[in-house]
Enzyme design. Structure first.
Site, PDB file in Angstrom:
ATOM      1  N   HIS A   7       0.829  -1.213   0.000  1.00 35.68           N
ATOM      2  CA  HIS A   7       0.000   0.000   0.000  1.00 35.68           C
ATOM      3  C   HIS A   7       0.855   1.252   0.000  1.00 35.68           C
ATOM      4  CE1 HIS A   7       0.455  -0.898   4.399  1.00 35.68           C
ATOM      5  NE2 HIS A   7       0.612   0.405   4.513  1.00 35.68           N
ATOM      6  N   HIS A  79       3.888   7.162   3.691  1.00 35.04           N
ATOM      7  CA  HIS A  79       4.842   6.054   3.519  1.00 35.04           C
ATOM      8  C   HIS A  79       4.388   5.097   2.425  1.00 35.04           C
ATOM      9  CE1 HIS A  79       2.105   4.200   6.638  1.00 35.04           C
ATOM     10  NE2 HIS A  79       2.307   3.109   5.937  1.00 35.04           N
ATOM     11  N   GLU A 130       7.693   1.105   4.960  1.00 42.81           N
ATOM     12  CA  GLU A 130       7.163   0.069   5.847  1.00 42.81           C
ATOM     13  C   GLU A 130       7.381  -1.272   5.152  1.00 42.81           C
ATOM     14  OE1 GLU A 130       2.874   0.252   6.352  1.00 42.81           O
ATOM     15  OE2 GLU A 130       2.912  -1.064   8.098  1.00 42.81           O
TER      16      GLU A 130
HETATM   17 CO    CO Z   1       1.129   1.340   6.298  1.00 39.49          CO
END
Ligand code: CO
Length: 137
Positions: A7, A79, A130
């Site tokens: 994502h 992010h 991440e």
């Molecule tokens: Co995230």
């Protein structure tokens, strides 16, 4: 080592309005808001055919995204999340490469109930990264 883009996360000033905008203006499928007190955020996921967008809003007193929102009052990209098959192997490799893992360097449980870590943006071209452990199906 990294696999699919899981994502892209966007911090938003109004979660309901952002979810509605993705649903109505952009015609996307959005999930119900999920509070994640351990991470200091409430999330909504926008589900796209090839990836997801994570809408983030601060939750609680010392949310890690409050300062970001203070600096970017209309919201902004926060992010990117890449999938890895073995998060402990990934951390060991990154530490070996001189990259900094945020927090205590150990995985936490992320938005999908899977182990996640965050990497220092200064080590990755100014982008907070991440990593999420997703076992191959
Ligand atoms: Co995230």
């Amino acid at each position: 080592m990294i696999g699919r883009l899981n994502h892209v996360a966007i911090v938003v000033p109004d979660l309901a309005a952002a979810a509605q905008m993705y649903k109505t203006s952009l015609g996307a499928k959005v999930t119900a808001p999920e509070p994640l007190p351990d991470h200091g955020v409430t999330t909504v996921f926008v589900e796209l055919p090839n990836t997801k967008i994570e809408l983030l809003h601060p939750l609680g007193e010392d949310s890690p995204v409050q300062k970001f929102l203070d600096n970017n009052p209309s919201g902004g990209m926060h992010h990117v999340c890449y999938e890895v098959e073995d998060i402990h192997a990934a951390i060991a490799h990154l530490v070996d490469e001189g990259a900094r893992v945020l927090g205590d360097g150990q995985p936490k449980t992320g938005a999908h109930g899977l182990p996640v870590v965050f990497l220092h943006p200064k080590d990755f071209c100014g982008t907070l990264v991440e990593l999420e452990e997703v076992k191959a199906a």
